[in-house]
Design an enzyme around this catalytic site. Structure first.
Site, PDB file in Angstrom:
ATOM      1  CB  SER A 164      -2.942  -7.281   6.260  1.00 28.10           C
ATOM      2  OG  SER A 164      -2.959  -8.682   6.037  1.00 28.10           O
ATOM      3  CE1 TYR A 177       1.206  -8.161   9.912  1.00 25.17           C
ATOM      4  CE2 TYR A 177      -0.660  -9.391   9.052  1.00 25.17           C
ATOM      5  CZ  TYR A 177       0.362  -8.489   8.859  1.00 25.17           C
ATOM      6  OH  TYR A 177       0.549  -7.919   7.628  1.00 25.17           O
TER       7      TYR A 177
HETATM    8  P1  NAP Z   1       9.181  -5.639   5.498  1.00 18.84           P
HETATM    9  O1  NAP Z   1       9.900  -5.772   4.206  1.00 18.84           O
HETATM   10  O2  NAP Z   1       9.591  -6.475   6.649  1.00 18.84           O
HETATM   11  O3  NAP Z   1       9.190  -4.105   5.904  1.00 18.84           O
HETATM   12  C1  NAP Z   1       8.740  -3.666   7.156  1.00 18.84           C
HETATM   13  C2  NAP Z   1       9.194  -2.241   7.343  1.00 18.84           C
HETATM   14  O4  NAP Z   1       8.667  -1.765   8.586  1.00 18.84           O
HETATM   15  C3  NAP Z   1      10.702  -2.078   7.415  1.00 18.84           C
HETATM   16  O5  NAP Z   1      11.053  -0.965   6.648  1.00 18.84           O
HETATM   17  C4  NAP Z   1      10.970  -1.827   8.884  1.00 18.84           C
HETATM   18  O6  NAP Z   1      12.102  -0.965   9.100  1.00 18.84           O
HETATM   19  C5  NAP Z   1       9.709  -1.099   9.254  1.00 18.84           C
HETATM   20  N1  NAP Z   1       9.477  -1.084  10.688  1.00 18.84           N
HETATM   21  C6  NAP Z   1       9.350  -2.132  11.543  1.00 18.84           C
HETATM   22  N2  NAP Z   1       9.160  -1.694  12.793  1.00 18.84           N
HETATM   23  C7  NAP Z   1       9.199  -0.340  12.733  1.00 18.84           C
HETATM   24  C8  NAP Z   1       9.063   0.689  13.687  1.00 18.84           C
HETATM   25  N3  NAP Z   1       8.857   0.411  14.984  1.00 18.84           N
HETATM   26  N4  NAP Z   1       9.144   1.973  13.271  1.00 18.84           N
HETATM   27  C9  NAP Z   1       9.369   2.273  11.972  1.00 18.84           C
HETATM   28  N5  NAP Z   1       9.503   1.339  11.016  1.00 18.84           N
HETATM   29  C10 NAP Z   1       9.424   0.054  11.403  1.00 18.84           C
HETATM   30  O7  NAP Z   1       7.630  -5.950   5.332  1.00 18.84           O
HETATM   31  P2  NAP Z   1       6.557  -5.542   4.199  1.00 18.84           P
HETATM   32  O8  NAP Z   1       5.991  -6.799   3.679  1.00 18.84           O
HETATM   33  O9  NAP Z   1       7.096  -4.556   3.261  1.00 18.84           O
HETATM   34  O10 NAP Z   1       5.439  -4.885   5.128  1.00 18.84           O
HETATM   35  C11 NAP Z   1       5.030  -3.543   5.016  1.00 18.84           C
HETATM   36  C12 NAP Z   1       3.589  -3.431   5.464  1.00 18.84           C
HETATM   37  O11 NAP Z   1       2.752  -4.203   4.594  1.00 18.84           O
HETATM   38  C13 NAP Z   1       3.322  -3.949   6.884  1.00 18.84           C
HETATM   39  O12 NAP Z   1       2.385  -3.098   7.537  1.00 18.84           O
HETATM   40  C14 NAP Z   1       2.702  -5.303   6.635  1.00 18.84           C
HETATM   41  O13 NAP Z   1       1.853  -5.710   7.683  1.00 18.84           O
HETATM   42  C15 NAP Z   1       1.915  -5.032   5.357  1.00 18.84           C
HETATM   43  N6  NAP Z   1       1.565  -6.240   4.608  1.00 18.84           N
HETATM   44  C16 NAP Z   1       2.518  -6.983   3.972  1.00 18.84           C
HETATM   45  C17 NAP Z   1       2.127  -8.121   3.265  1.00 18.84           C
HETATM   46  C18 NAP Z   1       3.098  -8.983   2.514  1.00 18.84           C
HETATM   47  O14 NAP Z   1       2.670 -10.015   1.973  1.00 18.84           O
HETATM   48  N7  NAP Z   1       4.364  -8.647   2.433  1.00 18.84           N
HETATM   49  C19 NAP Z   1       0.781  -8.484   3.229  1.00 18.84           C
HETATM   50  C20 NAP Z   1      -0.147  -7.715   3.912  1.00 18.84           C
HETATM   51  C21 NAP Z   1       0.240  -6.577   4.581  1.00 18.84           C
HETATM   52  P3  NAP Z   1      13.576  -1.524   9.445  1.00 18.84           P
HETATM   53  O15 NAP Z   1      13.987  -2.382   8.287  1.00 18.84           O
HETATM   54  O16 NAP Z   1      14.409  -0.312   9.617  1.00 18.84           O
HETATM   55  O17 NAP Z   1      13.401  -2.357  10.697  1.00 18.84           O
END
Ligand code: NAP
Length: 279
Positions: A164, A177
């Site tokens: 991130s 985080y």
């Molecule tokens: P998201 O839509 O909330 O997706 C998160 C995913 O992580 C879901 O598929 C969830 O699965 C899974 N997850 C949560 N806990 C878990 C566990 N214990 N074991 C296995 N899977 C688990 O969020 P996202 O934005 O796509 O985030 C994905 C990654 O990108 C994260 O690492 C986040 O920190 C990073 N990121 C996102 C952003 C942004 O702006 N969106 C920015 C910087 C970094 P379930 O649905 O089955 O719970």
């Protein structure tokens, strides 16, 4: 200026990851979902990991299979050692091996420091940092066992850590985080140094503000989006495909000499936009 969400162009229909086996954690939502589909689109067979949302994971599997490659969904909590071990060993049984590990799963449990419970702190570190350690470790064992297969890839394996911008931008109210992502940065760099002699490439992708469920409140009203865009010089919120495209490229041999790098995919968020008008 039009700041609305764009349609991100997809890679040409060239299967440049054909024959490679990829595992994406947290692949039933947001960035992980787009990444799993994106890897399938360019020819990889894909394991779609999820922890809770089975139906959504099965939908991702169907979409990936529509590209004529193999996919299946696998439930596992990435913070649980036995579950990660089982997930990778099943993949080796079903697909024969693993070539690309995308350690993407992550979550937030936000609170000011004085209100943050030990459980909130621990949960975020367990999933965002320990989970990446476990996934990297299990993939590495298989990469080392198998070594380089020149017809498949110049490297023995690729680990891509989903970090991130908060691996370098402090984030008040989110100390768990931001600490987890700072840890991911050093996890990635240290493993890259340790594993490069084995021809294993470890890199990270650091998204900025991407439109997914994790940060819905930051973009789901025009007011929130306008506020968010003050932090984004490129003046649009990112789409999950912006990240998926970079992950697919990074996993490919086009990036074979890229080792231990974080690619920021953030519309310039890390360019200190507050200094754009002076300083
Ligand atoms: P998201 O839509 O909330 O997706 C998160 C995913 O992580 C879901 O598929 C969830 O699965 C899974 N997850 C949560 N806990 C878990 C566990 N214990 N074991 C296995 N899977 C688990 O969020 P996202 O934005 O796509 O985030 C994905 C990654 O990108 C994260 O690492 C986040 O920190 C990073 N990121 C996102 C952003 C942004 O702006 N969106 C920015 C910087 C970094 P379930 O649905 O089955 O719970």
């Amino acid at each position: 200026m039009d700041t609305s969400a764009s349609t991100v162009p997809q890679p040409l229909a060239h299967p440049f990851l054909k024959g490679q086996k990829a595992l994406v954690t947290g692949a039933n939502s947001g960035i992980g979902k787009a990444t799993a589909i994106g890897l399938g689109r360019v020819g990889a067979d894909v394991v779609v990991n999820y922890v809770a949302g089975r139906d959504a994971a099965e939908e991702v599997v169907r979409e990936i299979e529509s590209f004529g490659v193999r996919a299946y969904a696998h439930e596992a909590d990435v913070s649980q050692e036995d579950q990660v071990v089982d997930m990778v060993s099943r993949m080796v049984k079903e697909f024969g091996t693993i070539d690309v590990m995308v350690a993407n799963a992550g979550l937030q449990r936000d609170a000011p420091i004085t209100d943050m419970t030990m459980a909130q702190w621990q949960k975020v570190l367990d999933v965002n940092l320990n989970g990446q350690f476990l996934c990297a470790r299990e993939a590495t064992k298989e990469f080392m066992r198998r070594g380089v297969v020149p017809e498949v890839s110049r490297s023995a394996g690729k680990i891509i850590c989903m970090s991130s911008v908060h691996q370098i931008i402090p984030w008040a109210g989110h100390v768990n985080y931001a600490s987890s992502k700072g840890g991911v940065q050093m996890l990635m760099a240290t493993l890259a140094q340790e594993l490069a002699p084995h021809r294993i490439r470890v890199n990270a992708v650091a998204p900025g503000a991407i439109r997914t469920p994790i940060n819905r409140s930051a973009w789901d009203t025009p007011e929130a989006e306008a506020e968010l865009l003050r932090l984004v010089p490129y003046r649009r919120v990112g789409d999950p495909d912006d990240i998926a495209n970079v992950v697919a490229a990074l996993a490919s041999d086009f990036f074979d000499y890229v080792v231990g790098t974080t690619i920021y995919v953030d519309g310039g968020m890390t360019l200190f936009p507050g200094f754009a008008t002076g300083g």
